[in-house]
Design a protein around this motif. Structure first.
Motif, PDB file in Angstrom:
ATOM      1  N   GLY A   1       5.617   5.379   1.457  1.00 16.34           N
ATOM      2  CA  GLY A   1       5.068   6.747   1.599  1.00 16.34           C
ATOM      3  C   GLY A   1       6.164   8.015   2.582  1.00 16.34           C
ATOM      4  O   GLY A   1       7.094   7.290   2.635  1.00 16.34           O
ATOM      5  N   SER A   2       6.087   9.339   1.996  1.00 10.50           N
ATOM      6  CA  SER A   2       6.283   9.829   2.530  1.00 10.50           C
ATOM      7  C   SER A   2       6.457  10.870   4.251  1.00 10.50           C
ATOM      8  O   SER A   2       5.245  11.293   3.974  1.00 10.50           O
ATOM      9  N   GLU A   3       7.781  11.389   5.018  1.00 10.38           N
ATOM     10  CA  GLU A   3       7.168  11.891   6.179  1.00 10.38           C
ATOM     11  C   GLU A   3       7.266  13.219   5.679  1.00 10.38           C
ATOM     12  O   GLU A   3       6.331  13.962   6.540  1.00 10.38           O
ATOM     13  N   GLU A   4       7.601  13.914   4.486  1.00 10.18           N
ATOM     14  CA  GLU A   4       7.438  15.084   3.758  1.00 10.18           C
ATOM     15  C   GLU A   4       5.758  15.895   3.015  1.00 10.18           C
ATOM     16  O   GLU A   4       5.846  14.618   2.780  1.00 10.18           O
ATOM     17  N   ASN A   5       5.977  16.294   2.832  1.00 10.99           N
ATOM     18  CA  ASN A   5       4.570  17.100   1.979  1.00 10.99           C
ATOM     19  C   ASN A   5       5.643  16.835   0.458  1.00 10.99           C
ATOM     20  O   ASN A   5       6.891  16.584  -0.253  1.00 10.99           O
TER      21      ASN A   5
ATOM     22  N   THR B   1       2.492  23.100  10.887  1.00 10.99           N
ATOM     23  CA  THR B   1       1.100  22.521  11.076  1.00 10.99           C
ATOM     24  C   THR B   1       1.061  21.386  11.629  1.00 10.99           C
ATOM     25  O   THR B   1       0.268  20.286  11.453  1.00 10.99           O
ATOM     26  N   SER B   2       2.629  20.726  11.719  1.00  7.93           N
ATOM     27  CA  SER B   2       2.115  19.387  11.281  1.00  7.93           C
ATOM     28  C   SER B   2       2.492  18.430  12.167  1.00  7.93           C
ATOM     29  O   SER B   2       1.859  17.391  12.853  1.00  7.93           O
ATOM     30  N   ASN B   3       3.146  18.765  14.127  1.00  5.53           N
ATOM     31  CA  ASN B   3       3.396  17.837  15.163  1.00  5.53           C
ATOM     32  C   ASN B   3       3.931  16.973  14.494  1.00  5.53           C
ATOM     33  O   ASN B   3       3.667  16.562  15.421  1.00  5.53           O
ATOM     34  N   TYR B   4       4.903  15.914  13.030  1.00  5.69           N
ATOM     35  CA  TYR B   4       5.727  15.341  13.127  1.00  5.69           C
ATOM     36  C   TYR B   4       6.708  15.757  13.279  1.00  5.69           C
ATOM     37  O   TYR B   4       7.724  16.003  12.748  1.00  5.69           O
ATOM     38  N   LEU B   5       6.980  14.324  14.436  1.00  7.66           N
ATOM     39  CA  LEU B   5       8.821  14.088  14.714  1.00  7.66           C
ATOM     40  C   LEU B   5       9.132  13.007  13.804  1.00  7.66           C
ATOM     41  O   LEU B   5       8.710  11.512  14.003  1.00  7.66           O
ATOM     42  N   ASP B   6      10.535  12.848  13.177  1.00  2.83           N
ATOM     43  CA  ASP B   6      11.116  11.477  13.038  1.00  2.83           C
ATOM     44  C   ASP B   6      11.212  10.515  14.166  1.00  2.83           C
ATOM     45  O   ASP B   6      12.071  11.124  14.748  1.00  2.83           O
ATOM     46  N   LEU B   7      11.040   9.846  13.754  1.00  2.00           N
ATOM     47  CA  LEU B   7      10.859   9.278  15.020  1.00  2.00           C
ATOM     48  C   LEU B   7      11.856   8.649  14.998  1.00  2.00           C
ATOM     49  O   LEU B   7      12.597   8.598  16.665  1.00  2.00           O
ATOM     50  N   LYS B   8      13.769   8.620  14.470  1.00  2.00           N
ATOM     51  CA  LYS B   8      14.181   8.261  14.634  1.00  2.00           C
ATOM     52  C   LYS B   8      15.601   9.663  15.355  1.00  2.00           C
ATOM     53  O   LYS B   8      16.053   9.112  17.143  1.00  2.00           O
ATOM     54  N   ARG B   9      14.627  10.213  14.855  1.00  3.32           N
ATOM     55  CA  ARG B   9      15.890  11.403  15.539  1.00  3.32           C
ATOM     56  C   ARG B   9      14.754  11.988  16.951  1.00  3.32           C
ATOM     57  O   ARG B   9      15.498  13.137  17.612  1.00  3.32           O
TER      58      ARG B   9
ATOM     59  N   ILE C   1       1.318  -1.501   0.013  1.00  4.92           N
ATOM     60  CA  ILE C   1       0.363   0.070  -0.083  1.00  4.92           C
ATOM     61  C   ILE C   1       0.811   1.292   0.185  1.00  4.92           C
ATOM     62  O   ILE C   1       1.821   1.241   0.742  1.00  4.92           O
ATOM     63  N   GLY C   2       0.690   2.631  -0.680  1.00  3.20           N
ATOM     64  CA  GLY C   2       2.086   3.682  -1.151  1.00  3.20           C
ATOM     65  C   GLY C   2       0.444   4.571  -0.888  1.00  3.20           C
ATOM     66  O   GLY C   2      -0.375   4.577  -1.568  1.00  3.20           O
ATOM     67  N   PHE C   3       0.939   5.302  -0.417  1.00  9.70           N
ATOM     68  CA  PHE C   3       0.459   7.051  -0.343  1.00  9.70           C
ATOM     69  C   PHE C   3       1.100   8.198  -1.104  1.00  9.70           C
ATOM     70  O   PHE C   3       1.683   8.236  -0.216  1.00  9.70           O
ATOM     71  N   ASP C   4       0.681   9.001  -2.283  1.00 13.00           N
ATOM     72  CA  ASP C   4       1.397   9.451  -3.338  1.00 13.00           C
ATOM     73  C   ASP C   4       0.743  10.790  -2.542  1.00 13.00           C
ATOM     74  O   ASP C   4      -0.272  11.360  -3.450  1.00 13.00           O
ATOM     75  N   ALA C   5       1.202  11.368  -1.214  1.00  8.72           N
ATOM     76  CA  ALA C   5       0.320  12.253  -0.894  1.00  8.72           C
ATOM     77  C   ALA C   5       1.349  12.585   0.594  1.00  8.72           C
ATOM     78  O   ALA C   5       2.362  11.882   1.099  1.00  8.72           O
ATOM     79  N   CYS C   6       0.880  13.982   1.032  1.00  3.03           N
ATOM     80  CA  CYS C   6       2.307  14.758   1.801  1.00  3.03           C
ATOM     81  C   CYS C   6       2.033  13.910   2.837  1.00  3.03           C
ATOM     82  O   CYS C   6       1.128  13.674   3.743  1.00  3.03           O
ATOM     83  N   GLN C   7       3.107  13.510   4.186  1.00  2.53           N
ATOM     84  CA  GLN C   7       3.088  13.637   5.244  1.00  2.53           C
ATOM     85  C   GLN C   7       3.027  12.192   5.732  1.00  2.53           C
ATOM     86  O   GLN C   7       2.229  12.150   6.971  1.00  2.53           O
ATOM     87  N   MET C   8       2.872  11.172   4.404  1.00  2.00           N
ATOM     88  CA  MET C   8       2.237  10.277   4.937  1.00  2.00           C
ATOM     89  C   MET C   8       3.077   8.809   5.425  1.00  2.00           C
ATOM     90  O   MET C   8       2.699   7.952   5.853  1.00  2.00           O
TER      91      MET C   8
ATOM     92  N   VAL D   1      20.744  15.964   8.472  1.00  2.00           N
ATOM     93  CA  VAL D   1      19.755  15.397   9.358  1.00  2.00           C
ATOM     94  C   VAL D   1      19.925  13.319   9.277  1.00  2.00           C
ATOM     95  O   VAL D   1      20.787  13.408   7.822  1.00  2.00           O
ATOM     96  N   GLN D   2      19.472  12.448   9.883  1.00  2.05           N
ATOM     97  CA  GLN D   2      19.260  11.748  10.122  1.00  2.05           C
ATOM     98  C   GLN D   2      18.495  10.986   9.608  1.00  2.05           C
ATOM     99  O   GLN D   2      17.701  10.067  11.012  1.00  2.05           O
ATOM    100  N   ASN D   3      16.985  10.629   9.298  1.00  4.42           N
ATOM    101  CA  ASN D   3      16.375  10.254   9.381  1.00  4.42           C
ATOM    102  C   ASN D   3      16.465   8.769   9.496  1.00  4.42           C
ATOM    103  O   ASN D   3      16.156   8.069   8.893  1.00  4.42           O
ATOM    104  N   GLY D   4      14.573   8.237  10.252  1.00  2.96           N
ATOM    105  CA  GLY D   4      14.764   6.979  10.341  1.00  2.96           C
ATOM    106  C   GLY D   4      13.481   6.684   9.386  1.00  2.96           C
ATOM    107  O   GLY D   4      12.919   5.460   9.442  1.00  2.96           O
ATOM    108  N   GLY D   5      13.046   6.873   8.581  1.00  4.08           N
ATOM    109  CA  GLY D   5      11.879   6.735   7.628  1.00  4.08           C
ATOM    110  C   GLY D   5      10.196   6.615   7.792  1.00  4.08           C
ATOM    111  O   GLY D   5       9.378   6.706   7.009  1.00  4.08           O
ATOM    112  N   LEU D   6      10.028   7.033   9.610  1.00  2.00           N
ATOM    113  CA  LEU D   6       8.696   7.482   9.402  1.00  2.00           C
ATOM    114  C   LEU D   6       8.579   8.569  10.557  1.00  2.00           C
ATOM    115  O   LEU D   6       9.989   8.475  11.684  1.00  2.00           O
ATOM    116  N   SER D   7       7.579   9.143  10.375  1.00  2.00           N
ATOM    117  CA  SER D   7       7.683  10.127  11.468  1.00  2.00           C
ATOM    118  C   SER D   7       6.247   9.876  11.946  1.00  2.00           C
ATOM    119  O   SER D   7       5.439   9.089  12.855  1.00  2.00           O
TER     120      SER D   7
END
Length: 290
Positions: free
Chosen positions: A42-46, A146-154, A17-24, A195-201
């Motif tokens: 999915g992408s953590e970013e817009n 306005t997202s309140n999302y943090l990369d989980l690894k960071r 399942i893939g979401f071609d959408a922002c912050q999914m 930065v070192q992103n973990g791949g999931l926010s």
């Protein structure tokens, strides 16, 4: 809707399942979909409106029809990042949904220990705020935050450091999250430097609300995000322990803002439903007081 489909009800799963959408590319999405598919993209970013590079995706499938799902997923990630290589904020991740249960358990233990820490030591709350900072890791372009999302690894890494002021139990729990995140995210590419992103926010209530001017007289209203997040965790059965982290930090955040703004004055139109949402829930109705 997917869970109730004939395909899923017959005992089958989607290849991915893939979401071609922002912050999914977030922990909440993979937790909700883990039983429906083997992989997730999915992408953590817009994302830009033009989306993924579908031409490359279908060309790869045409050239190699028996391409494995994992390899196809990696090609989707590579093609997307290459397509937007001039945008230094583009990112995309391939996630193994069969590993999400282990990540869920690790996040629960981390959340339990984080709450214990801030309950036992007053300074720990401020140490956490110092770690998470004031800005979301994503969706901050052009002053929008306005997202309140943090990369989980960071987010988790500072708690795992030997130099951190936190307990051994919290450090161990943080390291366990990092270990399981690494096993869950199979492939992860990003272009942002330093930065070192973990791949999931993951959601964190950096702001429990957003203040919005609603007329020209200085009257303001609160647009809530944290109460919505708590409700989503509640209604979808997402991680119960981490839901408590969201609620606790959101309440502290909101209380500080309301005191600072003197919410009893006529300039404050509405303090929102966040406190009522948590206070009236079955789990906390006897714990939270006005």
């Amino acid at each position: 809707a997917l869970a109730g489909s004939e395909f899923i009800q017959s005992g089958r799963k989607f290849d991915f399942i893939g979401f071609d959408a922002c912050q999914m590319g977030n922990y909440e999405a993979v937790s909700a979909l883990k039983e429906l598919s083997y992989y997730y993209i999915g992408s953590e970013e817009n994302e830009y409106g033009t989306g993924w590079d579908y031409q490359t995706l279908f060309s790869d499938l045409d050239n190699k029809p028996k391409l494995g799902t994992g390899e196809l997923g990696k090609k989707v990630v590579d093609a997307h990042v290459k397509k937007f290589e001039k945008d230094m904020l583009s990112c995309l991740s391939l996630v193994d949904l069969t590993k999400v249960d282990e990540l869920d358990s690790a996040v629960s233990i981390f959340a339990e220990n984080l709450l214990k820490e801030i309950e036992q030591t007053e300074s720990a709350y401020y140490e956490v705020l110092n770690i998470v900072g004031k800005k979301s890791h994503f969706a901050t372009r052009n002053g929008v935050d306005t997202s309140n999302y943090l990369d989980l690894k960071r987010f988790v890494t500072p708690f795992a450091s030997d130099d951190s002021v936190f307990s051994k139990e919290l450090k161990d729990a943080a390291n366990n999250v990092l270990k399981n995140l690494d096993e869950c995210v199979l492939y992860n590419r990003w272009l942002e430097r330093d930065v070192q992103n973990g791949g999931l926010s993951i959601y964190f209530p950096l702001a429990a609300y957003y203040v919005m001017n609603i007329d020209n007289n200085g009257t303001v209203s609160y647009y809530e995000t944290a109460s919505e997040a708590v409700k989503i965790y509640e209604t979808t059965g997402l991680n119960n322990e981490y839901k408590k982290v969201i609620a606790r930090f959101a309440l502290m955040n909101l209380a500080a803002k309301l005191i600072g703004d003197d919410w009893q004055t006529e300039n404050i139109k509405n303090r929102g439903n966040l406190i009522a949402t948590i206070r009236d829930s079955d789990e906390w109705k006897n714990e939270w007081k006005d």
